[in-house]
Design a protein around this motif. Structure first.
Motif, PDB file in Angstrom:
ATOM      1  N   PHE A   3       0.831  -1.196   0.000  1.00  0.00           N
ATOM      2  CA  PHE A   3       0.000   0.000   0.000  1.00  0.00           C
ATOM      3  C   PHE A   3       0.869   1.252   0.000  1.00  0.00           C
ATOM      4  N   LEU A   4       1.820   1.273   0.939  1.00  0.00           N
ATOM      5  CA  LEU A   4       2.765   2.393   0.978  1.00  0.00           C
ATOM      6  C   LEU A   4       4.165   1.848   0.721  1.00  0.00           C
ATOM      7  N   THR A   5       4.860   2.469  -0.208  1.00  0.00           N
ATOM      8  CA  THR A   5       6.214   2.031  -0.512  1.00  0.00           C
ATOM      9  C   THR A   5       7.167   3.208  -0.407  1.00  0.00           C
ATOM     10  N   LEU A  49       8.436  12.485   5.421  1.00  0.00           N
ATOM     11  CA  LEU A  49       8.737  12.127   4.041  1.00  0.00           C
ATOM     12  C   LEU A  49       7.624  11.235   3.485  1.00  0.00           C
ATOM     13  N   ALA A  50       7.262  10.237   4.279  1.00  0.00           N
ATOM     14  CA  ALA A  50       6.238   9.280   3.857  1.00  0.00           C
ATOM     15  C   ALA A  50       4.887   9.973   3.673  1.00  0.00           C
ATOM     16  N   ALA A  51       4.641  11.013   4.512  1.00  0.00           N
ATOM     17  CA  ALA A  51       3.346  11.691   4.450  1.00  0.00           C
ATOM     18  C   ALA A  51       3.315  12.780   3.383  1.00  0.00           C
ATOM     19  N   GLY A  52       4.450  13.027   2.748  1.00  0.00           N
ATOM     20  CA  GLY A  52       4.485  14.049   1.702  1.00  0.00           C
ATOM     21  C   GLY A  52       4.724  15.443   2.229  1.00  0.00           C
ATOM     22  N   HIS A  60      11.782   7.609  -3.941  1.00  0.00           N
ATOM     23  CA  HIS A  60      10.365   7.834  -4.239  1.00  0.00           C
ATOM     24  C   HIS A  60       9.475   7.277  -3.153  1.00  0.00           C
ATOM     25  N   ILE A  61       8.307   7.884  -3.016  1.00  0.00           N
ATOM     26  CA  ILE A  61       7.285   7.382  -2.116  1.00  0.00           C
ATOM     27  C   ILE A  61       6.051   7.058  -2.971  1.00  0.00           C
ATOM     28  N   TYR A  62       5.518   5.863  -2.817  1.00  0.00           N
ATOM     29  CA  TYR A  62       4.317   5.510  -3.566  1.00  0.00           C
ATOM     30  C   TYR A  62       3.181   5.158  -2.621  1.00  0.00           C
ATOM     31  N   LEU A  63       2.010   5.719  -2.888  1.00  0.00           N
ATOM     32  CA  LEU A  63       0.811   5.333  -2.133  1.00  0.00           C
ATOM     33  C   LEU A  63      -0.093   4.580  -3.099  1.00  0.00           C
ATOM     34  N   LYS A  66       0.783   5.021  -6.774  1.00  0.00           N
ATOM     35  CA  LYS A  66       0.957   6.366  -7.337  1.00  0.00           C
ATOM     36  C   LYS A  66       2.031   7.114  -6.562  1.00  0.00           C
ATOM     37  N   GLU A  67       2.897   7.781  -7.275  1.00  0.00           N
ATOM     38  CA  GLU A  67       3.958   8.516  -6.590  1.00  0.00           C
ATOM     39  C   GLU A  67       3.369   9.691  -5.812  1.00  0.00           C
ATOM     40  N   MET A  68       3.847   9.853  -4.583  1.00  0.00           N
ATOM     41  CA  MET A  68       3.315  10.913  -3.730  1.00  0.00           C
ATOM     42  C   MET A  68       4.315  12.070  -3.698  1.00  0.00           C
ATOM     43  N   THR A  69       3.858  13.248  -4.102  1.00  0.00           N
ATOM     44  CA  THR A  69       4.762  14.401  -4.095  1.00  0.00           C
ATOM     45  C   THR A  69       4.286  15.473  -3.132  1.00  0.00           C
TER      46      THR A  69
END
Lengths: 248, 251
Positions: A3-5, A49-52, A60-63, A66-69
């Motif tokens: 779910f979260l990467t 970082l994980a929360a954007g 990269h962080i993906y939720l 989808k990449e989270m920016t």
């Protein structure tokens, strides 16, 4: 798929030793993961970082793919201090996330009231934060994070300032609610017992790196007795030794 | 501590009595007795002599406070929000703080005439700075975690200002207003000293010319009263607006 990467997440302030070094972490849907570490190990930075709230220097962080920016409405965040707005009532504090997005409806108020009831605050709807105890304030902060039905919840040592009994009550409430909505959680703490009690998986952080990861095999739902279980204590000891760098 | 208020009142009586006694041995020109001042004050109020002056001075104070406070607040918000503006204007703000603003009063009379405008401008200028400073500080010093919360909720800059920064800074901003109220009285009176025939400041100057010391004291009393009244109004507003911010004691 997770779910979260967090993939190769690196972060630092200019001209200084990076705070986070190439962090890789994955949480499956509905998972409850704890990041355990001493103060200054970079765990709050990793959470932001994980929360954007922060952008990684690299990685990269993906939720869910989808990449989270930037921060997302799908995510709730509970801070170290309750961060309630002193000039708003408990009810309005809980409704804040919605009121910033659109006009409130009667349904919203009912929804907020039901969350507050679930969390044991239905008698204090019209009070101001300063009139509440520390534990009650933390509950309001939690209710506020839940109002938008987040699929992902980030918590930054939310119960650190509370007494032991209140903390245990809140831990149980949190578990109950997350189970109810199958919420994915990333929880930060420096309290080993808290990490073991709450999570399915614990990561130990030190100097910006994840140095150890461990699955917690305790039955769900958790009960108070488990805190005194031999397996529980053994796991705590093991994590304690890893945190202080002793060979296990 | 229970009887402190009573002792405080007792002290006032003591001061008035000793003043009355000392004044008895002096010329009324130098130090009029409280009783004489009181009679002058009462006469002036009953005959309606003071009324236009009170209205004039109060109008100047309120208008000056309004415009000065409003501009201070607005520019304070702009400077608190924009780093560019803050860096651009701050040297000037500091420099203008060093200028004794009351010394500009003659200039304003030259520019705006002997009418009410010049006094309002002086008062406004004096009220401007405490509001400006306190607003800039209050807007900037918002709790970091609360700011992060608003980012997490994807609040716009405007929403963050309206729903977080201004209400969070309200205690500081109101403290600035409290300072401004006291200064406003000074501003209006000094303006009247320098030019004008109406207002309590003008009465003081006139009484000096007429060697009417009791009248001077009576005007002074009225000014003190106006100042205290305004201060009280602000304190009440503060108490009402800031009630949720305070840790409430048990009922």
């Amino acid at each position: 798929m997770s779910f979260l990467t967090i993939k190769d997440g690196t972060y630092g302030y200019q001209g200084k030793e990076p705070i986070l070094h190439g962090i890789n972490w994955e949480i499956e849907k509905g998972g409850f993961h704890c990041l355990l570490g001493k103060s200054g190990c970079g765990k709050t930075t990793l959470l932001k970082l994980a929360a954007g709230l922060l952008k990684p220097d690299s990685g990269h962080i993906y939720l869910h793919g989808k990449e989270m920016t930037e921060p997302s409405h799908e995510c709730g965040f509970v801070f170290q201090s309750p961060t309630l707005l002193e000039w708003k009532t408990v009810m309005d504090n809980v409704l804040l996330p919605l009121s910033l997005r659109r006009k409130l409806t009667g349904e919203d108020r009912e929804h907020a009231a039901s969350i507050l009831e679930l969390i044991g605050l239905s008698e204090h709807l019209n009070r101001y934060p300063a009139q509440l105890s520390g534990g009650q304030q933390s509950r309001v902060a939690l209710a506020r994070a839940l109002i938008q039905h987040p699929s992902m919840l980030f918590l930054d040592e939310p119960f650190a300032a509370l007494d032991a009994i209140t903390r245990e009550e809140l831990q149980d409430d949190l578990l109950k609610i997350c189970q109810l909505h199958n919420t994915t959680v990333l929880f930060i703490t420096h309290d080993i017992a808290e990490a073991v009690y709450l999570s399915d998986r614990v990561a130990v952080m030190d100097q910006g790196r994840i140095i150890h990861a461990e699955d917690v095999n305790l039955a769900k739902p958790r009960t108070m007795k488990m805190r005194y279980d031999p397996y529980f204590n053994e796991l705590c000891l093991q994590l304690r030794q890893i945190m202080s760098g002793e060979p296990s | 501590m229970k009887h402190v208020k009573f002792y405080s009142f007792l002290l006032l009586i003591l001061l008035l009595v000793s003043w009355e006694m000392i004044a008895g041995s002096m010329s009324e020109l130098v130090l009029p007795a409280p009783s004489v001042i009181f009679i002058t004050l009462l006469d002036g109020i009953q005959s309606g002599y003071f009324m236009p002056h009170i209205i004039r001075t109060t109008t100047e104070i309120l208008l000056g406070l309004f415009f000065g406070g409003l501009f201070g607040f607005i520019i304070g918000i702009l400077m608190g929000e924009s780093e560019f503006l803050r860096k651009l204007l701050f040297p000037y703000v500091i420099a203008s703080q060093a200028v004794p603003k009351l010394a500009l009063a003659p200039l304003f009379i030259l520019w705006f005439g002997f009418d009410i405008t010049s006094k309002v401008v002086i008062t406004a200028l004096i009220c401007f700075f405490p509001l400006l400073e306190n607003t800039v500080t209050a807007i900037q010093h918002v709790d970091k975690q609360k700011a992060d919360l608003f980012r997490m909720l994807k609040a716009s800059r405007w929403q963050t200002l309206i729903h977080l920064k201004i209400p969070a800074g309200l205690p500081g901003i109101l403290a600035g207003l409290r300072v401004a109220v006291v200064l406003a009285v000074v501003g209006a009176v000094v303006g009247e000293f320098i030019g004008g025939s109406e207002g309590l400041g003008a009465v003081i100057i006139a009484s000096q010319g007429m060697m009417d010391t009791p009248l001077m004291f009576a005007s002074l009393l009225l000014l003190t009263f106006i100042g205290m009244l305004l201060y009280q109004v602000i304190t009440i507003l503060e108490k009402r607006w800031l009630k949720p911010y305070m840790k409430e004691t048990k009922k």
